[in-house]
Design a protein around this motif. Structure first.
Motif, PDB file in Angstrom:
ATOM      1  N   THR A 131      -5.329   1.876  -5.248  1.00 17.15           N
ATOM      2  CA  THR A 131      -4.129   2.564  -4.811  1.00 17.15           C
ATOM      3  C   THR A 131      -3.232   1.505  -4.194  1.00 17.15           C
ATOM      4  O   THR A 131      -3.723   0.682  -3.432  1.00 17.15           O
ATOM      5  CB  THR A 131      -4.414   3.727  -3.837  1.00 17.15           C
ATOM      6  N   PRO A 132      -1.992   1.430  -4.512  1.00 16.76           N
ATOM      7  CA  PRO A 132      -1.297   2.301  -5.442  1.00 16.76           C
ATOM      8  C   PRO A 132      -1.631   1.964  -6.898  1.00 16.76           C
ATOM      9  O   PRO A 132      -2.204   0.918  -7.186  1.00 16.76           O
ATOM     10  CB  PRO A 132       0.182   2.023  -5.149  1.00 16.76           C
TER      11      PRO A 132
ATOM     12  N   ASP B 113      -7.678  11.346  -3.165  1.00 13.15           N
ATOM     13  CA  ASP B 113      -7.870  10.026  -3.782  1.00 13.15           C
ATOM     14  C   ASP B 113      -9.349   9.722  -3.905  1.00 13.15           C
ATOM     15  O   ASP B 113     -10.086   9.778  -2.922  1.00 13.15           O
ATOM     16  CB  ASP B 113      -7.184   8.953  -2.934  1.00 13.15           C
TER      17      ASP B 113
ATOM     18  N   GLY C 173      -7.336   3.820 -10.475  1.00  9.98           N
ATOM     19  CA  GLY C 173      -6.757   4.841  -9.624  1.00  9.98           C
ATOM     20  C   GLY C 173      -7.208   6.201 -10.109  1.00  9.98           C
ATOM     21  O   GLY C 173      -7.145   6.482 -11.303  1.00  9.98           O
TER      22      GLY C 173
ATOM     23  N   LYS D 237       0.813  -1.223   0.000  1.00 13.75           N
ATOM     24  CA  LYS D 237       0.000   0.000   0.000  1.00 13.75           C
ATOM     25  C   LYS D 237       0.845   1.270   0.000  1.00 13.75           C
ATOM     26  O   LYS D 237       0.487   2.255  -0.600  1.00 13.75           O
ATOM     27  CB  LYS D 237      -0.935   0.003   1.217  1.00 13.75           C
ATOM     28  N   ASP D 238       1.971   1.276   0.717  1.00 13.37           N
ATOM     29  CA  ASP D 238       2.850   2.450   0.770  1.00 13.37           C
ATOM     30  C   ASP D 238       4.021   2.259  -0.181  1.00 13.37           C
ATOM     31  O   ASP D 238       5.155   2.042   0.232  1.00 13.37           O
ATOM     32  CB  ASP D 238       3.343   2.678   2.195  1.00 13.37           C
TER      33      ASP D 238
ATOM     34  N   ASP E 172       0.169   6.720  -4.794  1.00 10.68           N
ATOM     35  CA  ASP E 172      -0.505   6.029  -3.697  1.00 10.68           C
ATOM     36  C   ASP E 172      -1.043   7.095  -2.760  1.00 10.68           C
ATOM     37  O   ASP E 172      -1.104   8.275  -3.123  1.00 10.68           O
ATOM     38  CB  ASP E 172       0.404   4.996  -3.015  1.00 10.68           C
TER      39      ASP E 172
END
Length: 167
Positions: free
Chosen positions: A30-31, A25, A108, A2-3, A147
């Protein structure tokens, strides 16, 4: 993962450009990331439809709406078209609408704000031009990674396999 962006910034500090623009967002994915297609338009999303009607495999559309939040450059119908044509994501320097629907789509999406008003249709804009947003140059065919931490750009695809895989 995620990060993604913090790890990419740590591993590739000389290869990335950070986009210092506060974007919200709105998409489900994401990402996300991919090769950039650029569009400059003002309160007219005619060319957004034209671009999203093409194959978007591995691509991200970056729309420079000049920061205007008076008209939405992306809504549910165009986002559905993007999903159908395998676009990875859409960044809008401007507004979008139909945010509840966008949050459910496998795409996204980042934008400055939401606005319920549709755009004019004048077939105006410029495709695949260099954009200058927040004093950052965004080139067609560069790569974008996004992200919840923001957006970074690179002139070549970054190898994501070099990153750690633990949470």
């Amino acid at each position: 993962m995620k990060d993604l962006l913090p790890d990419l910034c740590d591993y590739y500090p000389q290869d990335i450009r950070f986009l210092p623009l506060t974007l919200l967002d709105y998409g489900c994915h994401t990402p996300f990331g991919g090769q950039i297609v650029t569009l400059r338009c003002f309160e007219d999303n005619s060319l957004v439809r034209d671009i999203l009607s093409t194959a978007g495999d591995g691509k991200v559309l970056f729309i420079d709406g000049h920061g205007s939040c008076r008209r939405a450059l992306l809504g549910d119908q165009l986002a559905l078209l993007a999903v159908k044509n395998n676009w990875q994501g859409i960044i809008v320097n401007g507004a979008i609408r139909d945010v509840a629907t966008l949050a459910q789509l496998p795409l996204g999406v980042k934008a400055l704000a939401a606005c319920p008003i549709k755009t004019d249709k004048r077939q105006m804009g410029e495709i695949n031009v260099v954009l200058n947003i927040a004093e950052t140059l965004i080139y067609p065919n560069d790569y974008l990674y996004a992200d919840l931490n923001g957006v970074i750009l690179a002139s070549a695809a970054l190898d994501l396999n070099v990153l750690k895989t633990e949470p």
